[in-house]
Scaffold this active site. Structure first.
Site, PDB file in Angstrom:
ATOM      1  CG  ASP A 437      -0.913 -25.024 -21.921  1.00  0.00           C
ATOM      2  OD1 ASP A 437      -0.849 -26.187 -21.480  1.00  0.00           O
ATOM      3  OD2 ASP A 437      -1.240 -24.763 -23.096  1.00  0.00           O
ATOM      4  CG  ASP A 495      -3.533 -30.479 -26.151  1.00  0.00           C
ATOM      5  OD1 ASP A 495      -4.196 -29.628 -25.542  1.00  0.00           O
ATOM      6  OD2 ASP A 495      -2.289 -30.455 -26.194  1.00  0.00           O
TER       7      ASP A 495
END
Length: 693
Positions: A437, A495
């Site tokens: 990430d 997301d």
């Protein structure tokens, strides 16, 4: 240079850098290239330089170019625009060229590698070396490609977090349409691909020329039309003042610029880009079905809960179990512990071993979430080394973003520390997958150095642990580019797991990224971000045309839902060979809010298509579903996939074909199409087509 229906014709005569005379459709056999080059010399317009002007790959003002320069910089005496001469061109096989030229006045050498790949994509890499006796600062080094005057319409993408890659298009009459990104990463609003074509071009029609910068940092892309009639596409890294200063003997290499031409619209461009991505070879041979724990448990890392989740995942056919954020020492929320890549001894007194061992007993691989480029201010690392937080000299503590900061990976000590921690995890646990990430922009320091350090960290870990697959996630889809795909086999497109929004995001992401490299998960009935409630069929449908997974607490699923998921996974495992190798097709007929996407086998004998209602429909009955990319002369058996098709349309009677498995010709499917039932937002029809012998 000729490959896959594309031709690049360069005039390398004289001492200047070569000039591209033609980049586009293959012109066929040419006996006398000199005669062709002479025939393409343009006229000399009034009030201009006294010689015909043909721009080089790196055009500059001294050669008569008054548009955006291909190369610029400064030395001790101020601005110094190089003019490269004494060019030497070498070619081994007619599909790869190496060009060398120099500016003896400034002591600079320029090397250009130009490759026409087997799939027809043009790849450009450049290196500038300081062979002088004084420093020289690089301001710009960008590849410039001429396109015809008829390519007047420009298309790229914008967006924001959780709504990435939204298309936008415009006519450029005169001037430049410039897309610059300054996030220190690719960005949720990145252009992805900058395409130009004849006005009205679409996915399945029209000539298109397109460029992409393979880099995960600041970028500068443009489409420019000059008053004298030239049109140019240009791409390069966006450098900040002082960011790249070359001392004598040092060099700077550009990111690779990827360019694609197609006479068959954006789908043809996409096919060339997909061939490039598949050549990187950093992912699984075929998409692996994953379960990610983030939206299932968030930071609540309770071993019994996770074991039950793993058992349910294995029961429905999941192949890889990925433990997301929350496993590190003290990481109970997003305000602490980044940089401390050790397993929390309180929540995990035996380490991750009990969970990993059970995951493996259930026949699944184990994956882990990390965010190694970032650091929390409330962490052991930041307290011990506050100087490792990336900032500008004298600026003080940098601005926080999501309660975190950027770790200066260009600092050798910081880099070695993180590498050692991650290497230790990979040696202790049989980790096969890293969800990597990157949850904030870089607002200080050198993006150039940070991006290269991040790439180097990925490469060093993969070199030692070749079995590990990396997924690039950047607060969703903030790092989607060919630069990171040279190291990561999967990118997280967004997301949002809302299937309606994500369907559009994936449709445009797949302009560059092939389906098997684009992660897509089945979320909970109520989407985490939009709070919209959608049917399981819609969520399964959207995940089907990508590298599929689940991000839902399966303990909350009903027995019927689990049975449907298991049926879907069984089908997906049989279809993923097609998903990982097929040609992506996007019919242009987007009628009444229906968006269609398909994947067709290279031989045309197997295909998947899906139409989802992403906007409110005005017509009572939508336009027919048109299926492009099939073989006109072949008969196909069409089967509705029930687990990925709305179970109850608002209709008195659906079209009869949906209740059976009709045999229909490719020509009829392409030209006439299949009737659709009335649709509401989120309704979806997914079909599989098998050619009859």
């Amino acid at each position: 240079m000729q490959s896959a229906g594309v031709e690049v014709l360069l005039d390398a005569r004289g001492s200047a850098l070569p000039r591209i005379l033609h980049w586009g459709a293959d012109l066929g056999s040419v006996d006398d290239l000199v005669a062709v080059a002479d025939a393409l010399v343009p006229a000399v317009p009034p009030s201009s330089i006294d010689l015909p002007f043909q721009p080089t790959l790196v055009p500059v003002r001294a050669e008569g170019w008054t548009g955006r320069p291909g190369v610029a910089g400064s030395g001790p005496e101020g601005t110094a625009a190089p003019v490269f001469r004494n060019a030497v061109v070498e070619s081994d096989d007619g599909t790869a060229l190496r060009m060398r030229a120099a500016d003896d006045r400034l002591g600079l050498r320029l090397d250009i590698d130009l490759t026409l790949a087997p799939g027809g994509a043009l790849e450009i890499r450049m290196t500038i070396r300081n062979e002088g006796t004084t420093d020289w600062e690089v301001a710009t080094l960008a590849a410039s490609l001429p396109i015809p005057v008829r390519a007047a319409e420009v298309l790229d993408t914008g967006g924001r977090w959780a709504e990435e890659r939204q298309p936008q298009r415009r006519i450029v009459d005169q001037g430049a349409w410039v897309r610059q990104t300054r996030h220190g990463r690719t960005g949720h609003d990145a252009p992805l691909v900058l395409a130009a074509g004849a006005p009205g071009f679409g996915f399945r029609h029209g000539e298109v020329w397109a460029i992409h910068l393979g880099f995960s940092g600041d970028a500068d892309l443009s489409a420019e039309a000059t008053a004298t009639g030239q049109r140019m596409l240009q791409a390069g890294e966006l450098l900040q003042p002082g960011e790249v200063r070359l001392r004598p003997g040092e060099s700077y290499s550009t990111p690779t610029v990827y360019a694609a031409y197609s006479a068959r619209g954006l789908d043809g461009v996409s096919e060339r880009f997909h061939a490039v991505a598949r050549r990187f070879g950093q992912g699984d041979p075929e998409p692996v079905v994953v379960l990610n724990t983030w939206e299932a448990v968030y930071f609540d890392h309770d071993l019994p809960t996770l074991l039950r989740l793993a058992e349910r995942a294995a029961a429905v056919g999941v192949e890889r179990f990925v433990l997301d954020d929350g496993w590190m020492t003290g990481r109970v929320d997003d305000r602490r512990a980044l940089g401390d890549w050790t397993v929390d001894p309180q929540r995990w007194p035996e380490g991750l071993h009990p969970l990993v061992e059970r995951v493996q007993e259930l026949g699944m691989q184990f994956g882990l979430w990390i965010e190694p480029e970032m650091v929390s201010e409330r962490s052991v690392l930041a307290e011990a080394h506050p100087d490792w937080l990336l900032t500008d000299p004298g600026a003080g503590t940098p601005l926080a973003w999501r309660h975190q900061h950027v770790l200066d990976l260009a600092n050798p000590a910081a880099y070695a520390h993180v590498l050692a921690q991650l290497d230790g995890l990979l040696r202790e646990y049989p980790i096969r997958f890293l969800k990597w990430d990157q949850n904030r922009d870089q607002l200080s320091g050198s993006a150039h150095r940070q991006v290269l350090a991040g790439y180097r960290l990925m490469a060093d870990l993969r070199r030692t642990h070749q079995e590990v697959i990396i997924e690039s996630c950047s607060s969703g889809g903030g790092r989607v580019d060919f630069g990171v795909l040279e190291y990561a086999g999967r990118v997280w497109a967004s997301d949002t797991n809302d299937p309606i929004d994500r369907h559009t995001i994936q449709r445009w992401t797949s302009l560059l990224v092939p389906p098997e490299s684009m992660g897509s998960h089945v979320g909970a009935p109520e989407a985490h971000i939009t709070k919209r409630v959608t049917a399981l069929t819609s969520r399964l449908a959207t995940a089907s045309f990508a590298s599929a997974g689940i991000e839902w607490n399966l303990a909350a699923a009903t027995d019927d839902e689990l049975a449907t998921i298991a049926e879907w996974i069984r089908w997906y495992k049989g279809a993923r060979g097609l998903i990982g190798s097929g040609v992506t097709v996007r019919p242009d007929s987007v009628a009444d809010g229906l968006e269609t996407i398909g994947i067709v086998a290279a031989d045309g004998r197997h295909a998947l298509f899906q139409a989802m209602c992403t906007q409110t429909v005005r017509a009572a009955i939508p336009a027919p579903l048109l299926l492009d990319g099939l073989d006109d002369g072949v008969l196909y058996r069409v089967s509705v996939l029930p687990f990925a098709t709305t179970s109850h349309f608002v209709t008195d009677a659906p079209p009869p074909w949906m209740l059976g498995s009709p045999v229909v010709s490719g020509s009829l499917l392409r030209r006439v199409g299949l009737p659709l039932p009335p649709t509401n937002l989120g309704d979806v029809v997914t079909v599989e087509l098998i050619a009859l012998s």
